[in-house]
Design a protein around this motif. Structure first.
Motif, short mmCIF file in Angstrom:
data_model
loop_
_atom_site.label_atom_id
_atom_site.label_comp_id
_atom_site.label_asym_id
_atom_site.label_seq_id
_atom_site.Cartn_x
_atom_site.Cartn_y
_atom_site.Cartn_z
N VAL A 6 1.74 -13.18 -6.73
CA VAL A 6 2.15 -13.07 -5.34
C VAL A 6 0.95 -13.38 -4.45
CG1 VAL A 6 3.04 -11.52 -3.54
CG2 VAL A 6 3.87 -11.31 -5.91
N ALA A 7 1.14 -14.31 -3.52
CA ALA A 7 0.15 -14.56 -2.48
C ALA A 7 0.54 -13.71 -1.29
CB ALA A 7 0.14 -16.04 -2.10
N LEU A 8 -0.38 -12.88 -0.83
CA LEU A 8 -0.17 -12.06 0.36
C LEU A 8 -0.99 -12.70 1.47
CD1 LEU A 8 -0.50 -8.64 -1.45
CD2 LEU A 8 1.61 -9.71 -0.64
N CYS A 9 -0.35 -13.57 2.23
CA CYS A 9 -1.01 -14.45 3.20
C CYS A 9 -1.16 -13.79 4.57
CB CYS A 9 -0.22 -15.75 3.35
SG CYS A 9 0.10 -16.62 1.81
N ARG A 10 -2.35 -13.89 5.14
CA ARG A 10 -2.60 -13.38 6.50
C ARG A 10 -1.83 -14.19 7.54
NH1 ARG A 10 -6.71 -9.77 7.01
NH2 ARG A 10 -8.26 -9.79 5.36
#
Length: 116
Positions: A6-10
């Protein structure tokens, strides 16, 4: 068992960031989209499915990403959640998923989580 990352993107990953990340994952890979499910799939030339990535979802509830992933690390808030899955038995697929996620985060900021 699948490899999940999972990429938790700002920042919201727009089309440019997503396409750039797909190219970084492997410029030779074939792309398929499943429009009704908001999925992008990357395939090897031999036809093997390597990665399926879901469209970005905005997580607005503070602490929700941490709760869902069961992590103690501080997570940016709000965060855009981009989940990718690769067949668990294929090391090349895991590497492609990791490259995609790293490249996406290089453009958007944030952090990643994986199930291994």
């Amino acid at each position: 068992m699948t490899f999940d990352i999972v990429a938790l993107c700002r920042e919201q990953p727009g089309p440019e960031a997503t396409i750039s990340a797909m190219l970084a994952a492997g410029p030779e890979l074939r792309v398929n989209t499943v429009e009704h499910a908001d999925l992008v799939q990357l395939y090897h030339d031999d036809g093997r499915l390597l990665v399926t990535t879901e469209g970005a979802r905005l997580v607005q509830v503070p602490g929700e990403a941490r709760r869902l992933l069961g992590i103690d690390a501080e997570v940016p808030h709000p965060v855009w959640w981009v989940e990718s899955r690769a067949p668990g038995h294929d090391p090349e697929a895991e590497a492609v998923a990791r490259r995609f996620t790293r490249a996406l985060l290089a453009r958007t900021g944030g952090m990643s989580w994986s199930n291994r």
